[in-house]
Motif scaffolding. Structure first.
Motif, PDB file in Angstrom:
ATOM      1  N   UNK A  40       0.823  -1.223   0.000  1.00  0.00           N
ATOM      2  CA  UNK A  40       0.000   0.000   0.000  1.00  0.00           C
ATOM      3  C   UNK A  40       0.846   1.258   0.000  1.00  0.00           C
ATOM      4  N   UNK A  41       2.183   1.056   0.190  1.00  0.00           N
ATOM      5  CA  UNK A  41       3.121   2.191   0.194  1.00  0.00           C
ATOM      6  C   UNK A  41       2.710   3.258   1.216  1.00  0.00           C
ATOM      7  N   UNK A  42       2.258   2.811   2.370  1.00  0.00           N
ATOM      8  CA  UNK A  42       1.917   3.765   3.432  1.00  0.00           C
ATOM      9  C   UNK A  42       3.181   4.135   4.184  1.00  0.00           C
ATOM     10  N   UNK A  43       3.093   5.232   4.900  1.00  0.00           N
ATOM     11  CA  UNK A  43       4.282   5.709   5.606  1.00  0.00           C
ATOM     12  C   UNK A  43       3.923   6.168   7.020  1.00  0.00           C
ATOM     13  N   UNK A  44       4.913   6.538   7.752  1.00  0.00           N
ATOM     14  CA  UNK A  44       4.735   7.042   9.128  1.00  0.00           C
ATOM     15  C   UNK A  44       3.729   8.198   9.076  1.00  0.00           C
ATOM     16  N   UNK A  45       2.753   8.178   9.989  1.00  0.00           N
ATOM     17  CA  UNK A  45       1.766   9.265  10.031  1.00  0.00           C
ATOM     18  C   UNK A  45       0.490   8.947   9.269  1.00  0.00           C
ATOM     19  N   UNK A  46       0.565   7.988   8.328  1.00  0.00           N
ATOM     20  CA  UNK A  46      -0.680   7.636   7.610  1.00  0.00           C
ATOM     21  C   UNK A  46      -1.655   6.972   8.583  1.00  0.00           C
ATOM     22  N   UNK A  47      -2.961   7.120   8.260  1.00  0.00           N
ATOM     23  CA  UNK A  47      -4.022   6.638   9.167  1.00  0.00           C
ATOM     24  C   UNK A  47      -4.736   5.443   8.553  1.00  0.00           C
ATOM     25  N   UNK A  48      -4.950   4.419   9.372  1.00  0.00           N
ATOM     26  CA  UNK A  48      -5.730   3.234   8.943  1.00  0.00           C
ATOM     27  C   UNK A  48      -6.867   3.049   9.951  1.00  0.00           C
ATOM     28  N   UNK A  49      -7.834   2.240   9.579  1.00  0.00           N
ATOM     29  CA  UNK A  49      -8.913   1.880  10.517  1.00  0.00           C
ATOM     30  C   UNK A  49      -8.592   0.492  11.068  1.00  0.00           C
ATOM     31  N   UNK A  50      -8.846   0.298  12.356  1.00  0.00           N
ATOM     32  CA  UNK A  50      -8.606  -1.020  12.965  1.00  0.00           C
ATOM     33  C   UNK A  50      -9.849  -1.445  13.743  1.00  0.00           C
ATOM     34  N   UNK A  51     -10.095  -2.767  13.758  1.00  0.00           N
ATOM     35  CA  UNK A  51     -11.217  -3.305  14.546  1.00  0.00           C
ATOM     36  C   UNK A  51     -10.797  -4.669  15.097  1.00  0.00           C
ATOM     37  N   UNK A  52     -11.422  -5.051  16.213  1.00  0.00           N
ATOM     38  CA  UNK A  52     -10.999  -6.335  16.834  1.00  0.00           C
ATOM     39  C   UNK A  52     -12.193  -7.238  17.158  1.00  0.00           C
ATOM     40  N   UNK A  53     -13.395  -6.798  16.695  1.00  0.00           N
ATOM     41  CA  UNK A  53     -14.579  -7.640  16.949  1.00  0.00           C
ATOM     42  C   UNK A  53     -15.213  -7.409  18.302  1.00  0.00           C
ATOM     43  N   UNK A  54     -14.592  -6.500  19.108  1.00  0.00           N
ATOM     44  CA  UNK A  54     -15.150  -6.282  20.455  1.00  0.00           C
ATOM     45  C   UNK A  54     -15.349  -4.784  20.765  1.00  0.00           C
ATOM     46  N   UNK A  55     -14.371  -3.947  20.313  1.00  0.00           N
ATOM     47  CA  UNK A  55     -14.352  -2.545  20.765  1.00  0.00           C
ATOM     48  C   UNK A  55     -14.781  -1.555  19.692  1.00  0.00           C
ATOM     49  N   UNK A  56     -15.398  -2.035  18.621  1.00  0.00           N
ATOM     50  CA  UNK A  56     -15.782  -1.104  17.549  1.00  0.00           C
ATOM     51  C   UNK A  56     -14.607  -0.837  16.619  1.00  0.00           C
ATOM     52  N   UNK A  57     -14.749   0.181  15.795  1.00  0.00           N
ATOM     53  CA  UNK A  57     -13.709   0.513  14.811  1.00  0.00           C
ATOM     54  C   UNK A  57     -13.032   1.826  15.224  1.00  0.00           C
ATOM     55  N   UNK A  58     -11.740   1.823  15.175  1.00  0.00           N
ATOM     56  CA  UNK A  58     -10.940   2.979  15.606  1.00  0.00           C
ATOM     57  C   UNK A  58     -10.004   3.436  14.491  1.00  0.00           C
ATOM     58  N   UNK A  59      -9.608   4.714  14.557  1.00  0.00           N
ATOM     59  CA  UNK A  59      -8.551   5.210  13.673  1.00  0.00           C
ATOM     60  C   UNK A  59      -7.222   4.972  14.375  1.00  0.00           C
ATOM     61  N   UNK A  60      -6.191   4.674  13.573  1.00  0.00           N
ATOM     62  CA  UNK A  60      -4.852   4.464  14.162  1.00  0.00           C
ATOM     63  C   UNK A  60      -3.817   5.001  13.189  1.00  0.00           C
ATOM     64  N   UNK A  61      -2.841   5.704  13.740  1.00  0.00           N
ATOM     65  CA  UNK A  61      -1.787   6.290  12.892  1.00  0.00           C
ATOM     66  C   UNK A  61      -0.543   5.407  12.947  1.00  0.00           C
ATOM     67  N   UNK A  62       0.127   5.304  11.822  1.00  0.00           N
ATOM     68  CA  UNK A  62       1.366   4.519  11.764  1.00  0.00           C
ATOM     69  C   UNK A  62       2.477   5.300  12.469  1.00  0.00           C
ATOM     70  N   UNK A  63       3.062   4.636  13.497  1.00  0.00           N
ATOM     71  CA  UNK A  63       4.185   5.274  14.216  1.00  0.00           C
ATOM     72  C   UNK A  63       5.488   5.052  13.464  1.00  0.00           C
ATOM     73  N   UNK A  64       5.625   3.855  12.931  1.00  0.00           N
ATOM     74  CA  UNK A  64       6.903   3.575  12.258  1.00  0.00           C
ATOM     75  C   UNK A  64       6.972   2.116  11.841  1.00  0.00           C
ATOM     76  N   UNK A  65       7.953   1.836  11.012  1.00  0.00           N
ATOM     77  CA  UNK A  65       8.192   0.464  10.552  1.00  0.00           C
ATOM     78  C   UNK A  65       9.565   0.025  11.027  1.00  0.00           C
ATOM     79  N   UNK A  66       9.704  -1.261  11.195  1.00  0.00           N
ATOM     80  CA  UNK A  66      11.040  -1.805  11.506  1.00  0.00           C
ATOM     81  C   UNK A  66      11.216  -3.075  10.683  1.00  0.00           C
ATOM     82  N   UNK A  67      12.235  -3.842  10.976  1.00  0.00           N
ATOM     83  CA  UNK A  67      12.477  -5.079  10.220  1.00  0.00           C
ATOM     84  C   UNK A  67      11.393  -6.093  10.612  1.00  0.00           C
ATOM     85  N   UNK A  68      10.373  -6.190   9.727  1.00  0.00           N
ATOM     86  CA  UNK A  68       9.329  -7.185   9.972  1.00  0.00           C
ATOM     87  C   UNK A  68       8.280  -6.749  10.976  1.00  0.00           C
ATOM     88  N   UNK A  69       8.229  -5.466  11.290  1.00  0.00           N
ATOM     89  CA  UNK A  69       7.131  -5.050  12.178  1.00  0.00           C
ATOM     90  C   UNK A  69       6.689  -3.628  11.852  1.00  0.00           C
TER      91      UNK A  69
END
Ligand code: SAH
Length: 264
Positions: A40-69
């Motif tokens: 998706x070529x996203x970068x630090x600061x980009x925003x995605x939506x996350x959900x876990x099946x229990x707490x609803x849907x939230x916005x989350x910003x990318x803090x950073x990438x590392x080797x495999x995380x």
């Protein structure tokens, strides 16, 4: 009428298995990190939506990438968790490509549980439930539902029926014999937890159908005069149920899909 979420909808939605609350840190594994960064070529600061099946849907910003995380920080809730229909799908495994289709379509059509069962004429004798689970999660992310279906380990049909919860109607999609059309059969039943059973490409054995139909919670249903492929029958049956008593009905409040603001 469903409240319109206050925030625009990010193009990317991810199912995560961690608690979601303001300021919560969420770690993504190498596969997800690679997908966000290199596909998706996203970068630090980009925003995605996350959900876990229990707490609803939230916005989350990318803090950073590392080797495999990749790490995210959760900011604001976009949609509260809502109840979803209690609808199980039991189906006899079929050939690989089509079984993936069943997992994907059952997820889009709101199944809460997807349960492969071995009937007497089931051809594949093993099922890759991890792959089916991945298909179901991907479909749940795409169709904006707030849960992912439970993918149950495959069992012989008689084991699944033993100890069946009596309050849950099991609609048996019977391709042979004199069965009531699905709409008529469903209207004769009180609304409540439901399940559908779809047979294998070779169909049910008559003796199998006769035994299943003796069970008090089983209601045989017809899906019209043509013999459908198993994957077509799954889509047809689940769509009928949603339209007649699931969350495609006006009584359940706003029937429009979740508010779709322009994607950010
Ligand atoms: N090969 C079989 C049909 C199997 S279709 C034959 O030719 O008779 C696979 C499954 O889809 C069936 O076991 C049944 O569960 C469902 N199905 C297909 N057509 C249907 C229909 N018209 N009504 C109800 N169920 C149907």
């Amino acid at each position: 009428m469903a409240e319109h979420p206050p925030f625009p909808s990010p193009k990317t939605r991810l199912y995560v298995d961690s608690p979601l609350a303001e300021g919560q840190a969420v770690g993504l594994d190498h596969e997800r990190a690679h997908f966000l960064r290199h596909v998706l070529r996203l970068d630090k600061g980009d925003v995605v939506a996350v959900f876990n099946g229990r707490d609803g849907e939230w916005l989350a910003a990318i803090d950073g990438f590392g080797k495999g995380w990749c790490s995210l920080t959760v900011s604001a809730q976009r949609r509260p968790q809502q109840g979803e229909p209690d609808l199980w799908l039991l189906f006899a495994p079929i050939k690989r490509g089509r079984i993936d289709f069943i997992a994907e379509k059952a997820s889009e059509l709101g199944a809460s549980r997807i349960w492969p069962v071995f009937t007497r004429r089931t051809d594949p004798n093993r099922v890759n439930t991890d792959r089916l689970r991945a298909n179901a999660i991907e479909a749940a992310e795409q169709c904006e539902r707030l849960t992912v279906p439970e993918l149950s380990e495959p069992v012989p049909l008689d084991k699944a029926l033993a100890g069946w919860p009596e309050e849950r109607t099991l609609y048996l999609c019977a391709e042979a014999g004199h069965v009531r059309p699905i709409a008529e059969a469903m209207r004769a039943r009180p609304r409540g937890p439901a399940a559908f059973l779809v047979g294998p490409e070779g169909g049910f054995q008559q003796s199998e159908l006769d035994e299943i139909c003796k069970l008090p919670f089983v209601v045989p249903v017809g899906l019209g005069p043509r013999i459908l492929r198993a994957d077509t029958a799954v889509v047809a049956a689940l769509a009928c149920w949603q339209a007649l008593s699931g969350d495609w009905t006006a009584e359940d409040g706003d029937t429009r899909p979740p508010f779709r603001s322009p994607a950010v």
